[in-house]
Motif scaffolding. Structure first.
Motif, PDB file in Angstrom:
ATOM      1  N   LEU A   1     -22.622 -48.943  13.067  1.00 43.21           N
ATOM      2  CA  LEU A   1     -21.985 -48.746  14.360  1.00 43.21           C
ATOM      3  C   LEU A   1     -20.877 -47.706  14.246  1.00 43.21           C
ATOM      4  N   GLU A   2     -20.615 -47.016  15.368  1.00 44.99           N
ATOM      5  CA  GLU A   2     -19.502 -46.064  15.442  1.00 44.99           C
ATOM      6  C   GLU A   2     -18.649 -46.393  16.658  1.00 44.99           C
ATOM      7  N   LEU A   3     -17.347 -46.518  16.450  1.00 48.25           N
ATOM      8  CA  LEU A   3     -16.420 -46.928  17.496  1.00 48.25           C
ATOM      9  C   LEU A   3     -16.186 -45.785  18.486  1.00 48.25           C
ATOM     10  N   THR A   4     -16.264 -46.107  19.788  1.00 46.80           N
ATOM     11  CA  THR A   4     -16.120 -45.084  20.829  1.00 46.80           C
ATOM     12  C   THR A   4     -14.885 -45.250  21.704  1.00 46.80           C
ATOM     13  N   SER A   5     -14.439 -46.493  21.952  1.00 47.81           N
ATOM     14  CA  SER A   5     -13.333 -46.692  22.894  1.00 47.81           C
ATOM     15  C   SER A   5     -12.922 -48.156  22.934  1.00 47.81           C
ATOM     16  N   GLY A   6     -11.788 -48.414  23.577  1.00 44.37           N
ATOM     17  CA  GLY A   6     -11.398 -49.767  23.906  1.00 44.37           C
ATOM     18  C   GLY A   6     -12.033 -50.200  25.218  1.00 44.37           C
ATOM     19  N   ARG A   7     -11.949 -51.468  25.528  1.00 44.19           N
ATOM     20  CA  ARG A   7     -12.543 -52.023  26.741  1.00 44.19           C
ATOM     21  C   ARG A   7     -11.529 -51.989  27.889  1.00 44.19           C
ATOM     22  N   ILE A   8     -11.963 -51.481  29.049  1.00 45.51           N
ATOM     23  CA  ILE A   8     -11.122 -51.453  30.239  1.00 45.51           C
ATOM     24  C   ILE A   8     -11.449 -52.697  31.075  1.00 45.51           C
ATOM     25  N   PRO A   9     -10.452 -53.527  31.410  1.00 44.31           N
ATOM     26  CA  PRO A   9     -10.733 -54.748  32.164  1.00 44.31           C
ATOM     27  C   PRO A   9     -11.150 -54.441  33.597  1.00 44.31           C
ATOM     28  N   CYS A  10     -11.982 -55.311  34.153  1.00 38.27           N
ATOM     29  CA  CYS A  10     -12.514 -55.097  35.495  1.00 38.27           C
ATOM     30  C   CYS A  10     -12.414 -56.380  36.331  1.00 38.27           C
ATOM     31  N   ARG A  11     -12.840 -56.268  37.576  1.00 38.97           N
ATOM     32  CA  ARG A  11     -12.794 -57.410  38.503  1.00 38.97           C
ATOM     33  C   ARG A  11     -13.621 -58.587  37.988  1.00 38.97           C
ATOM     34  N   THR A  12     -14.767 -58.299  37.413  1.00 39.78           N
ATOM     35  CA  THR A  12     -15.627 -59.377  36.909  1.00 39.78           C
ATOM     36  C   THR A  12     -14.934 -60.127  35.774  1.00 39.78           C
ATOM     37  N   PHE A  13     -14.261 -59.398  34.889  1.00 42.39           N
ATOM     38  CA  PHE A  13     -13.516 -60.019  33.799  1.00 42.39           C
ATOM     39  C   PHE A  13     -12.401 -60.892  34.354  1.00 42.39           C
ATOM     40  N   GLN A  14     -11.716 -60.402  35.391  1.00 42.23           N
ATOM     41  CA  GLN A  14     -10.670 -61.183  36.057  1.00 42.23           C
ATOM     42  C   GLN A  14     -11.232 -62.504  36.577  1.00 42.23           C
ATOM     43  N   GLY A  15     -12.358 -62.435  37.288  1.00 41.41           N
ATOM     44  CA  GLY A  15     -12.949 -63.646  37.840  1.00 41.41           C
ATOM     45  C   GLY A  15     -13.446 -64.588  36.771  1.00 41.41           C
ATOM     46  N   HIS A  16     -14.028 -64.036  35.736  1.00 43.17           N
ATOM     47  CA  HIS A  16     -14.547 -64.846  34.633  1.00 43.17           C
ATOM     48  C   HIS A  16     -13.433 -65.629  33.951  1.00 43.17           C
ATOM     49  N   MET A  17     -12.271 -65.004  33.772  1.00 46.99           N
ATOM     50  CA  MET A  17     -11.162 -65.672  33.095  1.00 46.99           C
ATOM     51  C   MET A  17     -10.434 -66.649  34.005  1.00 46.99           C
ATOM     52  N   GLY A  18     -10.353 -66.325  35.303  1.00 43.84           N
ATOM     53  CA  GLY A  18      -9.682 -67.222  36.236  1.00 43.84           C
ATOM     54  C   GLY A  18      -8.189 -67.355  35.999  1.00 43.84           C
ATOM     55  N   GLU A  19      -7.596 -66.320  35.450  1.00 41.74           N
ATOM     56  CA  GLU A  19      -6.157 -66.320  35.172  1.00 41.74           C
ATOM     57  C   GLU A  19      -5.438 -65.382  36.145  1.00 41.74           C
ATOM     58  N   PRO A  20      -4.259 -65.782  36.668  1.00 44.24           N
ATOM     59  CA  PRO A  20      -3.524 -64.906  37.584  1.00 44.24           C
ATOM     60  C   PRO A  20      -3.116 -63.603  36.910  1.00 44.24           C
ATOM     61  N   ARG A  21      -3.244 -62.493  37.633  1.00 42.22           N
ATOM     62  CA  ARG A  21      -2.842 -61.172  37.163  1.00 42.22           C
ATOM     63  C   ARG A  21      -3.518 -60.811  35.845  1.00 42.22           C
ATOM     64  N   TRP A  22      -4.746 -61.275  35.652  1.00 41.03           N
ATOM     65  CA  TRP A  22      -5.373 -61.125  34.347  1.00 41.03           C
ATOM     66  C   TRP A  22      -5.540 -59.664  33.931  1.00 41.03           C
ATOM     67  N   VAL A  23      -6.016 -58.816  34.839  1.00 46.36           N
ATOM     68  CA  VAL A  23      -6.242 -57.417  34.476  1.00 46.36           C
ATOM     69  C   VAL A  23      -4.938 -56.771  34.019  1.00 46.36           C
ATOM     70  N   LYS A  24      -3.862 -56.989  34.745  1.00 42.67           N
ATOM     71  CA  LYS A  24      -2.575 -56.404  34.382  1.00 42.67           C
ATOM     72  C   LYS A  24      -2.081 -56.957  33.052  1.00 42.67           C
ATOM     73  N   ARG A  25      -2.222 -58.247  32.841  1.00 45.25           N
ATOM     74  CA  ARG A  25      -1.762 -58.872  31.601  1.00 45.25           C
ATOM     75  C   ARG A  25      -2.564 -58.358  30.406  1.00 45.25           C
ATOM     76  N   PHE A  26      -3.859 -58.204  30.601  1.00 47.13           N
ATOM     77  CA  PHE A  26      -4.724 -57.698  29.531  1.00 47.13           C
ATOM     78  C   PHE A  26      -4.321 -56.271  29.162  1.00 47.13           C
ATOM     79  N   MET A  27      -4.043 -55.465  30.162  1.00 42.29           N
ATOM     80  CA  MET A  27      -3.631 -54.085  29.887  1.00 42.29           C
ATOM     81  C   MET A  27      -2.270 -54.035  29.200  1.00 42.29           C
ATOM     82  N   GLU A  28      -1.339 -54.886  29.624  1.00 39.52           N
ATOM     83  CA  GLU A  28      -0.025 -54.912  29.005  1.00 39.52           C
ATOM     84  C   GLU A  28      -0.095 -55.334  27.545  1.00 39.52           C
TER      85      GLU A  28
END
Length: 222
Positions: A120-147
């Protein structure tokens, strides 16, 4: 350095995705046996690199540059302490849950030999999305993940192969530049002034991130 689990997802109807059919494969669970990993095909057409893994929204996920997603068990453990809840392997929708590897400090273009065959060759980090937010069910999840800035990493498949839980992971190539997953993630999310530094990773970088960096330099300079 090894795989704790190889995780696969099945299409599931959910209320929180903007995918036209309303389904997602983000809920991934550890596979019982070996899994074949190969080049999936171009973005928009190819899906996951792992046989038996479902990518429902190929507009933004899957394809050659995001064929495999890995997350460190150490980062999941850190999130468990922060959130006060259990996060089993696959909880972030990752295909590979690893141990003993610093994914945040890994370099764009770093190459991993997983088991005896897969490269495997590494290409990038993962950018959080709306689906990830809903899957986790945590408030402000996208912002917290980015921080947090520990996004796990996407890989392209250079040499296909079969893998399973317990397989060793060897870093067989580390580029001479200093573009880490952490730097790339901050540059494309919260600190765009860092974008010029991504150019040092060259063609190993995810093409979209590379194009973004080049556009920034053309407009604002290095």
């Amino acid at each position: 350095m090894r795989l704790l689990s190889v995780n696969l997802g099945r299409a599931k109807a959910v209320p929180y995705t903007d995918q036209p059919e309303g389904v997602t494969g983000i809920d991934k669970r550890p596979a019982d046996g070996p899994v074949r990993v190969a080049v999936p095909g171009s973005e928009g057409f190819g899906a996951s690199g792992l046989a038996g893994d479902t990518v429902c929204d190929t507009r933004h996920h899957g394809g050659d540059e995001q064929a495999v997603y890995a997350m460190a068990r150490e980062d999941l453990d850190d999130w468990e302490r922060t959130l006060g809840r259990e996060l089993p392997n696959g909880a972030f929708g990752e295909n590979l849950t690893t141990t003993g590897l610093d994914l945040t400090g890994a370099l764009i273009g770093e190459r991993w030999r997983v088991g005896p065959e897969l490269l495997l060759e590494l290409t990038s980090g993962r950018i959080p999305c709306r689906t990830f937010q809903g899957h986790m069910g945590e408030p402000r999840w996208v912002k917290r993940f980015m921080e947090k800035g520990a996004p796990g990493a996407y890989f392209r498949v250079l040499e296909p192969g079969e893998i399973r839980a317990g397989d060793p992971v060897r870093i067989v190539h580390r580029p001479s530049h200093e573009v880490t997953v952490a730097l790339q993630f901050r540059a494309v999310t919260t600190q765009r002034e860092l974008l010029p530094r991504l150019l040092a990773a060259g063609g190993a970088l995810h093409p979209e991130a590379l194009a973004t960096a080049r556009k920034y330099v053309a407009e604002y300079g290095a």
